[in-house]
Design a protein around this motif. Structure first.
Motif, PDB file in Angstrom:
ATOM      1  N   LEU A   1       0.821  -1.207   0.000  1.00 28.53           N
ATOM      2  CA  LEU A   1       0.000   0.000   0.000  1.00 28.53           C
ATOM      3  C   LEU A   1       0.860   1.264   0.000  1.00 28.53           C
ATOM      4  CD1 LEU A   1      -2.764  -1.078   2.535  1.00 28.53           C
ATOM      5  CD2 LEU A   1      -3.075  -0.670   0.087  1.00 28.53           C
TER       6      LEU A   1
ATOM      7  N   ALA B   1      -6.448   0.361  -2.259  1.00 25.61           N
ATOM      8  CA  ALA B   1      -5.864   1.700  -2.378  1.00 25.61           C
ATOM      9  C   ALA B   1      -6.658   2.612  -3.305  1.00 25.61           C
ATOM     10  CB  ALA B   1      -4.424   1.578  -2.872  1.00 25.61           C
TER      11      ALA B   1
ATOM     12  N   LEU C   1      -4.971   6.464   3.266  1.00 21.60           N
ATOM     13  CA  LEU C   1      -4.312   5.260   2.758  1.00 21.60           C
ATOM     14  C   LEU C   1      -3.188   4.822   3.681  1.00 21.60           C
ATOM     15  CD1 LEU C   1      -3.828   3.207   0.411  1.00 21.60           C
ATOM     16  CD2 LEU C   1      -2.232   4.899  -0.545  1.00 21.60           C
TER      17      LEU C   1
END
Length: 420
Positions: A254, A385, A398
């Motif tokens: 991520l 994401a 995020l």
């Protein structure tokens, strides 16, 4: 090809006892690093640049297009790693169980990178990246399985450290080749050449362990497919180790997925490609400072779990820092801390995984299943994401989500009972 006396005399299914030498470790590490060059030149730079070029004609944003391409490749990787690991377990070629797959996989990966170099649109890009993942995972599965084949338990932290160092050098090298070679096509070509050349020292200098035909179980597709089902109830330590690796790698994926766009769109860094290279280099330097040392320290102490726990906690803290301190200096500090943590995690977690393998005959297949915890985050990361960045709070949200996921992975390592 030369002959290793150890390879000729050792039962490939016996637990190894003789320590491997520096030459063997160095050449296997170089081969491992070469595979990561082939992966991360595209992942860090080249695929993002192609997504930006191709997005206007598809009706998708560059972020969404990149997510689809990397996600498709990761799906291929999910199946390829355990599949080719299982095939290498059963290979009785004169050159050994693993070497044929290392050679064939890297050759196929290099050709697939050249296909990507000439991609003129979305579908060629998807096909090329899926073929890269298919081929390089065949080679990676065989390289990984060579460690429990040849390395005694109390040397695996050290060897894992050198493999981890080669991995980050491969990431940095792939990013550098993609950045400085002067265009997308040249970047892919440079990565292809390096990937193929990097495996040659191991292949030419070290003979692989051979599996006697009588040791291979009778072949049937039904039994072959059934072997991939590893019961968490029968092997709980393997299940907890897998989940720990998956969550920490998901957190890392991520962070990395939109790094180029984060620098360009959020931090407004003037040359985001150069920024990615700088952050990767900072991360690599701090990782190199810890990856081998921590593996040796873990071998000498005979402990694995505390190293994984505290390295995962440090990475979660650094990831949260990206959410709280969204500046270029903040990105550099986070990259440095992530390198420290991932260096410890990379070497010791690898050793921990080899310590919980159920059977010697299926080392390649079982490590392939474990390596799904590396590939599955590449599928899950884009799914998580893209909507978070687009609709649910942007990059701050995020990185907070990534920090929570990484912290959960670090804590769950405590559930493993058979390893200290």
């Amino acid at each position: 090809m030369t002959t290793d006396a150890q390879a000729e005399q050792t039962d490939p299914l016996a637990e190894p006892r003789e320590r491997v030498g520096r030459g063997w470790t160095a050449s296997l590490s170089l081969a491992n690093g070469a595979i990561w060059v082939g992966w991360y030149g595209p992942l860090q730079i080249l695929l993002a640049l192609q997504a930006e070029d191709f997005a206007p004609g598809t009706g998708m944003s560059k972020e969404t297009l990149l997510a689809w391409v990397t996600g498709a490749g990761a799906v291929v990787s999910l199946a390829a790693n355990p599949f080719f690991g299982a095939l290498s377990d059963r290979t009785t070629a004169r050159w050994g169980r693993r070497t044929p797959w290392i050679v064939g996989g890297t050759a196929g990966g290099a050709l697939s990178l050249l296909l990507l170099a000439g991609a003129g649109g979305l579908w060629t890009m998807v096909l090329g990246w899926c073929l890269v993942q298919l081929a390089l995972n065949a080679a990676f599965a065989a390289i990984t399985a060579a460690v429990p084949d040849r390395v005694p338990r109390l040397q695996r932290g050290s060897v894992g450290g050198w493999l981890g160092a080669a991995q980050i050098l491969g990431v940095v090298g792939g990013t550098g080749l993609a950045t400085v070679t002067g265009g997308v096509g040249a970047g892919y070509a440079a990565c292809a050449v390096f990937t193929m050349a990097g495996v040659l020292p191991y292949v030419l200098r070290h003979r692989d362990l051979r599996l006697p035909p009588q040791a291979r179980p009778p072949w049937s597709w039904r039994a072959f497919a059934a072997g991939f089902a590893l019961s968490p109830r029968r092997h709980p330590d393997l299940a907890w180790a897998w989940l720990t690796r998956f969550l920490i790698n998901l957190s890392n994926a991520l962070v990395l997925l939109y790094l180029l766009y984060y620098l360009r769109d959020r931090l407004h860094y003037p040359d985001p490609g150069e920024g990615v290279l700088i952050l990767t280099a900072v991360n690599g330097l701090t990782l190199l400072a810890t990856v081998v040392v921590s593996g040796v320290w873990s071998d000498r102490s005979g402990r694995r779990k505390p190293f994984v726990l505290w390295s995962g906690a440090l990475m979660a803290l650094a990831t949260a820092g990206l959410a709280a301190w969204q500046t270029w200096p903040g990105a550099i500090v986070a990259a440095a801390l992530l390198g420290v943590g991932f260096g410890v995690f990379t070497s010791v977690d690898f050793a921990l995984m080899t310590d919980v393998l159920p059977t010697a005959l299926d080392r390649g297949k079982d490590l392939g299943v474990i390596n799904v915890a590396n590939a599955l985050p590449q599928v899950a990361a884009p799914v998580l994401a893209a909507p978070i960045v687009t609709y649910l709070g942007g990059y701050r949200a995020l990185y907070l989500v990534a920090a929570v996921i990484g912290a959960a992975g670090a804590v769950l390592v405590r559930q493993i009972r058979g390893v200290d």
